[in-house]
Design an enzyme around this catalytic site. Structure first.
Site, short mmCIF file in Angstrom:
data_model
loop_
_atom_site.label_atom_id
_atom_site.label_comp_id
_atom_site.label_asym_id
_atom_site.label_seq_id
_atom_site.Cartn_x
_atom_site.Cartn_y
_atom_site.Cartn_z
N GLY A 20 -0.55 -0.72 6.84
CA GLY A 20 -1.10 -1.63 5.86
C GLY A 20 -1.35 -0.99 4.50
CG ASP A 21 -2.41 3.27 2.24
OD1 ASP A 21 -3.15 2.86 1.32
OD2 ASP A 21 -1.78 4.35 2.16
N GLY A 22 0.56 1.20 3.10
CA GLY A 22 1.86 1.14 2.43
C GLY A 22 2.23 -0.27 1.99
#
Length: 130
Positions: A20-22
């Site tokens: 999710g960070d990416g």
């Protein structure tokens, strides 16, 4: 493991947050790129306004009323996943940011691109209205 056997629900919260960070970062970069060409340093500064623990905690607060029960459960798993914040980060903000990232990772891995974009649009609209 084949693609058919993969179930994002089986990933731990920090794995979902890693993805999710990416995903979240890419959505921010895509949005900024669509606004027109700028120097890279300026783009980076603008991206950091969206991709940091405090901003992501506020982003969650904007979309929380829109989330389904399942999405709320994924967020809570990420928030409570045990990530250790950097020294300069507020632990509460960092936990919320991790929950938001887990949610975005989950939705991406489930193929819910339309839902992802709708939530991201609500985040951006809310930030622009502040």
């Amino acid at each position: 493991m084949t693609e058919k056997q993969f179930d994002p629900k089986m990933l731990n919260a920090l794995d979902l947050a890693f993805v999710g960070d990416g995903v979240y970062g890419l959505l921010v970069r895509e949005m900024l790129a669509k606004q027109g060409s700028r120097p890279v340093g300026e783009l980076h500064r603008m991206a950091v306004e969206y991709v940091n623990a405090t901003a992501q905690a506020a982003a969650y607060d904007r979309i929380a009323p829109m989330l389904t029960e399942q999405e709320q459960a994924v967020f809570r798993r990420g928030r409570n996943g045990g990530a250790h914040p950097p020294r300069n980060a507020d632990p509460g903000h960092y936990a919320k940011a991790t929950g938001l990232e887990a949610l975005f990772g989950y939705l991406h891995l489930c193929g819910e691109q339309q839902r992802l974009r709708a939530l991201f649009a609500a985040i951006v609209q809310g930030q622009n209205n502040e």
